[in-house]
Design an enzyme around this catalytic site. Structure first.
Site, short mmCIF file in Angstrom:
data_model
loop_
_atom_site.label_atom_id
_atom_site.label_comp_id
_atom_site.label_asym_id
_atom_site.label_seq_id
_atom_site.Cartn_x
_atom_site.Cartn_y
_atom_site.Cartn_z
N PHE A 142 -6.47 3.15 0.68
CA PHE A 142 -5.63 4.70 0.58
C PHE A 142 -3.96 3.96 0.59
O PHE A 142 -3.49 2.34 0.62
CB PHE A 142 -5.62 5.23 1.79
CG PHE A 142 -5.28 5.20 3.41
CD1 PHE A 142 -4.57 3.97 3.57
CD2 PHE A 142 -5.70 5.76 4.21
CE1 PHE A 142 -4.62 3.67 5.27
CE2 PHE A 142 -5.64 5.50 5.26
CZ PHE A 142 -4.66 4.78 5.83
N GLU A 143 -2.91 5.07 0.54
CA GLU A 143 -1.36 4.57 -0.05
C GLU A 143 -1.32 4.05 -1.18
O GLU A 143 -0.73 3.06 -1.62
CB GLU A 143 -1.26 3.47 0.49
CG GLU A 143 -0.70 4.46 2.18
CD GLU A 143 0.51 5.45 2.94
OE1 GLU A 143 1.36 5.66 1.41
OE2 GLU A 143 0.28 6.05 3.76
N GLY A 144 -3.16 4.20 -2.12
CA GLY A 144 -3.02 3.62 -3.45
C GLY A 144 -3.74 2.29 -3.27
O GLY A 144 -3.72 1.04 -2.29
#
Ligand SMILES: Cc1cc2nc3c(=O)[nH]c(=O)nc-3n(C[C@H](O)[C@H](O)[C@H](O)COP(=O)(O)OP(=O)(O)OC[C@H]3O[C@@H](n4cnc5c(N)ncnc54)[C@H](O)[C@@H]3O)c2cc1C
Length: 449
Positions: free
Chosen positions: A408-410
């Site tokens: 997550f968060e890219g």
């Protein structure tokens, strides 16, 4: 990195570490934390030790109401509002202090994710992009934990390619409400959030817009909690929007500017992920040292054996390097924010611009942090031997919980591409002079007889 370039007087900017010599006294190191900083860190660490760890199994079982209650408790300590200005009910601290508080939650397993999602992606879109009325309405509650926030960007068909979402928004005939339809998935804190930041496209717009929704709006439904590999105590929901009427005044910032909000808020989330995992790594090291000192084999504590000492040493080395890099970038960001604010820019805008200037570093700290953590928790399991494989130990929890950080968060793949892309874009815009040092190296190489 030393390049032979003398230190210019201007503050360093994002990506410039590649080409500029920096003197030692310009670099922040954790030894410089003040007494006040250390007390803030200790407050967070004590909260995790006293309220999270003893309740870990209840949290992991997603006991009804427990997660929101713990967020309220940590809110009472002021730790949810560190980046919120005092006039909106927060502590109004600098970015470095916010990072340190985030680190203090890192040993809290799933709770660290609930905390980070609430204080970051759940709160900051309104804090930095909301108008005065929106900020007055939502921020004081979010800063204390009376309201809980979540951020709804990802959809089943739109993950890394976040701007391709299908959730739609149409203005009703009376012009009073946007009508939202669509679905979002993997929404952290979705099960209990009161305030939802939802990204959707108005009509046939190319770019997303962002909206503030309240959980009581009719037409919002959700699936049961996702069954996950780790961070099992963090609420993760798929959320559906069926003809949800959103008042026009709940459009956040400007039409078509939602992707800009998403990207800028993710920059903050990325470096903060680097911060929170410093806490996770230190916690895993502490647990491993304790175990290694008490577990005896062949008549001695296993910490007496070189192979185990080597592991503990490597875990500490990598964590030290991570901590050093993260807080160096954090101080650079604080300096950039201070410069912009001194030039007359509003504090919120200065914060966004200061962090955006260091977007390459934010992506790098996310990658480094998540990968160092995976290494550290893997070795923590190994130090614990068979017990590291048992759900009775926190080493086992930490191993499963860490894996999400690369997703997550890219994802790390996307962040790696972004790092190079962003630095090259800065060079092309003339913000970063990559050509002069590159030519100097080329000349040096071609000059070799
Ligand atoms: C537990 C959990 C909590 C989450 N919380 C939230 C939340 O609160 N809010 C929210 O909006 N989202 C949330 N997410 C979603 C998360 O941000 C996405 O899962 C993530 O962005 C990746 O998207 P995806 O899962 O669709 O993977 P995909 O985009 O389908 O990627 C699959 C693989 O392909 C790779 N890939 C994709 N594109 C490229 C490319 N161009 N080049 C090279 N490789 C590529 C990826 O790196 C990955 O390895 C959460 C996810 C999880 C699992």
């Amino acid at each position: 990195m030393t390049t032979g370039n003398p230190t210019p007087t201007k503050a360093i900017t994002g990506g410039e570490f590649l080409i500029r010599d920096v003197s030692a006294d310009e670099i922040f190191t954790p030894e410089e934390w003040t007494e006040e900083h250390r007390m803030m860190l200790q407050t967070g660490l004590d909260f995790v030790a006293q309220r999270i760890i003893p309740n870990l199994e209840r949290i992991e079982a997603l006991e009804e109401g427990l997660n929101p209650k713990l967020l309220e408790e940590v809110g009472e300590l002021g730790l949810l509002g560190s980046s919120v200005p005092e006039d909106l009910g927060g502590l109004g601290l600098d970015f470095k202090s916010t990072m340190l508080i985030t680190e203090s939650m890192g040993g809290g397993h799933s709770f660290a994710v609930s905390f980070s999602a609430h204080t970051g992606i759940g709160t900051l879109p309104i804090l930095y992009y909301g108008n005065d009325a929106q900020k007055q309405k939502y921020i004081p509650g979010l800063a204390t934990g009376q309201l809980k926030g979540c951020y709804c960007l990802t959809e089943p068909g739109s993950g890394s390619d976040a701007n391709s979402g299908k959730t739609s928004a149409k203005l009703n005939e009376a012009g009073t409400h946007y009508v939202l339809n669509g679905q979002k998935m993997w929404i952290t804190n979705g099960g209990f959030a009161d305030v939802l930041i939802v990204f959707a496209k108005i009509d046939d717009d190319e770019n997303l817009s962002a909206f503030i929704l309240e959980k009581g709006y009719e037409g919002i439904t959700m699936n049961p909690e996702e069954k996950k590999m780790g961070i099992k105590g963090s609420s993760t929901r798929q959320i559906f929007f069926n003809d949800v009427q959103v008042p026009v005044e709940n459009l956040l910032y400007e039409r078509g500017k939602g992707f800009k909000i998403a990207v800028n808020i993710l920059n903050i989330g990325r470096i903060k992920l680097g911060g929170v995992v410093i806490g996770s790594c230190k916690d895993a090291i502490n647990e491993s040292v304790k175990y290694a000192n008490t577990r005896e084999q062949f008549g001695r504590p296993i910490s007496k054996y070189g192979a185990i000492r080597h592991k503990l040493g490597e875990m500490a080395i990598q964590t030290y390097a991570l901590e050093t890099a993260v807080y160096r970038a954090t101080q650079n960001i604080d300096d950039a924010i201070a410069d912009l604010a001194a030039g007359g820019m509003d504090k919120g805008e200065a914060t966004l611009k200061g962090i955006a200037a260091f977007a390459p570093e934010c992506a790098m700290m996310k990658i480094l942090g998540s990968e160092v953590t995976d290494y550290v928790v893997d070795e923590a399991v190994q130090v614990h031997g068979g017990m590291g494989y048992s759900a009775e130990t926190r080493a086992e929890h930490a191993y499963r919980d860490a894996r999400i950080n690369r997703i997550f968060e890219g994802t790390n793949e996307i962040n790696r591409m972004l790092t190079v892309d962003m630095i090259l874009k800065k060079a092309m815009k003339g913000e970063l002079d990559l050509m002069t040092p590159a030519m100097a190296v080329a000349n040096e190489l071609t000059g070799i007889p």
